[in-house]
Motif scaffolding. Structure first.
Motif, mmCIF file in Angstrom:
data_model
loop_
_atom_site.group_PDB
_atom_site.id
_atom_site.type_symbol
_atom_site.label_atom_id
_atom_site.label_comp_id
_atom_site.label_asym_id
_atom_site.label_seq_id
_atom_site.Cartn_x
_atom_site.Cartn_y
_atom_site.Cartn_z
ATOM 1 N N CYS A 34 0.816 -1.215 0.000
ATOM 2 C CA CYS A 34 0.000 0.000 0.000
ATOM 3 C C CYS A 34 0.848 1.263 0.000
ATOM 4 C CB CYS A 34 -0.935 -0.015 1.204
ATOM 5 S SG CYS A 34 -2.035 1.381 1.260
ATOM 6 N N ARG A 69 -14.483 -0.345 4.103
ATOM 7 C CA ARG A 69 -14.655 -0.259 2.654
ATOM 8 C C ARG A 69 -15.429 0.978 2.240
ATOM 9 N NH1 ARG A 69 -16.240 -6.493 1.705
ATOM 10 N NH2 ARG A 69 -14.138 -7.280 1.962
ATOM 11 N N ASP A 73 -13.969 3.882 -0.136
ATOM 12 C CA ASP A 73 -14.603 4.124 -1.432
ATOM 13 C C ASP A 73 -15.199 5.524 -1.515
ATOM 14 O OD1 ASP A 73 -13.867 1.580 -2.202
ATOM 15 O OD2 ASP A 73 -15.837 0.703 -1.839
ATOM 16 N N TRP A 76 -12.300 8.055 -1.708
ATOM 17 C CA TRP A 76 -11.671 7.962 -3.028
ATOM 18 C C TRP A 76 -12.527 8.703 -4.057
ATOM 19 C CZ3 TRP A 76 -7.092 5.717 -4.724
ATOM 20 C CH2 TRP A 76 -6.932 5.662 -6.104
ATOM 21 N N THR A 94 -5.769 2.029 -10.637
ATOM 22 C CA THR A 94 -5.388 1.776 -9.247
ATOM 23 C C THR A 94 -6.622 1.474 -8.399
ATOM 24 O OG1 THR A 94 -3.433 3.160 -9.490
ATOM 25 C CG2 THR A 94 -4.201 2.771 -7.243
ATOM 26 N N TYR A 95 -7.693 2.194 -8.621
ATOM 27 C CA TYR A 95 -8.932 1.930 -7.890
ATOM 28 C C TYR A 95 -9.486 0.557 -8.269
ATOM 29 C CZ TYR A 95 -13.594 2.504 -5.942
ATOM 30 O OH TYR A 95 -14.745 2.324 -5.227
ATOM 31 N N ARG A 98 -8.086 -2.275 -6.200
ATOM 32 C CA ARG A 98 -8.031 -1.988 -4.763
ATOM 33 C C ARG A 98 -8.095 -3.249 -3.912
ATOM 34 N NH1 ARG A 98 -12.872 -0.940 -6.819
ATOM 35 N NH2 ARG A 98 -14.782 -1.436 -5.695
ATOM 36 N N TRP A 101 -4.620 -4.077 -2.708
ATOM 37 C CA TRP A 101 -3.766 -3.188 -1.913
ATOM 38 C C TRP A 101 -4.475 -2.460 -0.792
ATOM 39 C CZ3 TRP A 101 -4.295 2.234 -1.959
ATOM 40 C CH2 TRP A 101 -5.120 2.768 -2.944
ATOM 41 N N VAL A 102 -5.769 -2.326 -0.812
ATOM 42 C CA VAL A 102 -6.470 -1.563 0.223
ATOM 43 C C VAL A 102 -6.855 -2.482 1.373
ATOM 44 C CG1 VAL A 102 -8.508 -0.181 0.725
ATOM 45 C CG2 VAL A 102 -7.343 0.082 -1.464
ATOM 46 N N HIS A 105 -10.387 -3.672 1.781
ATOM 47 C CA HIS A 105 -10.868 -4.663 0.832
ATOM 48 C C HIS A 105 -10.164 -6.007 0.998
ATOM 49 C CE1 HIS A 105 -13.476 -1.951 -1.412
ATOM 50 N NE2 HIS A 105 -12.581 -1.023 -1.118
#
Length: 175
Positions: A34, A69, A73, A76, A94-95, A98, A101-102, A105
């Motif tokens: 991340c 989440r 979201d 973002w 990138t989104y 997710r 990496w997020v 999520h």
């Protein structure tokens, strides 16, 4: 590892590694670090833009709310809308990944505590820089720091409570 594959591989987004991981590790889940992605965002945004400082501030908020989440979201989407980066392919791509990496999520993965520790160590400097002022005194720094720690403790208690009262069936990985 005694001939066993790792369950997870956490790397930067190097194209060679991305191609190699599934060839070498047939069952490992590949995730992206991340901090590496978050560090790329200012350059992809454009540091010469007049709204750069506002963008960085929102980005740091985003980085700090990766536990839920809907919060991730929502923030973002707000950043994309406020700063007109919705047409930027890098932000869209990138989104879209997710789930790799997020933290929000990937919450149900057993590696979450490892990623959290890595993220924490990567973000310490940026956390402390928020309390620095060239003309500030040590007392002012300490007061700002204590206020931030109180806020983090409050947020952690809220998240712990949510985890305690949520079922694991509501948590899933987004692909």
């Amino acid at each position: 590892m005694g001939g066993k594959e790792p369950e997870y591989i956490i790397t930067d987004q190097d194209p060679g590694i991305i191609k190699s991981v599934p060839l070498v590790f047939k069952t490992a889940r590949h995730r992206f670090r991340c901090g590496h992605i978050m560090n790329k965002m200012p350059n992809k945004f454009g540091v010469s833009r007049s709204d750069y400082n506002d963008f960085i501030s929102k980005l740091m908020t985003l980085y700090g709310t990766m536990s839920l989440r809907r919060e991730f979201d929502g923030l973002w989407e707000q950043i994309v809308q406020d700063h007109g980066v919705g047409v930027n392919d890098w932000f869209a791509d990138t989104y879209a990944i997710r789930g790799q990496w997020v933290m929000a999520h990937c919450r149900d993965l057993r590696m979450a505590s490892i990623m959290r520790t890595t993220q924490r160590s990567e973000s310490e400097n940026s956390f402390f820089k928020r309390f620095e002022h060239k003309s500030g005194t040590l007392v002012e720094f300490w007061m700002r720091f204590e206020s931030a720690m109180d806020q983090q403790r409050h947020t952690q208690k809220q998240l712990d409570n949510m985890d305690k009262h949520s079922s694991t069936t509501n948590q899933h990985i987004w692909h």
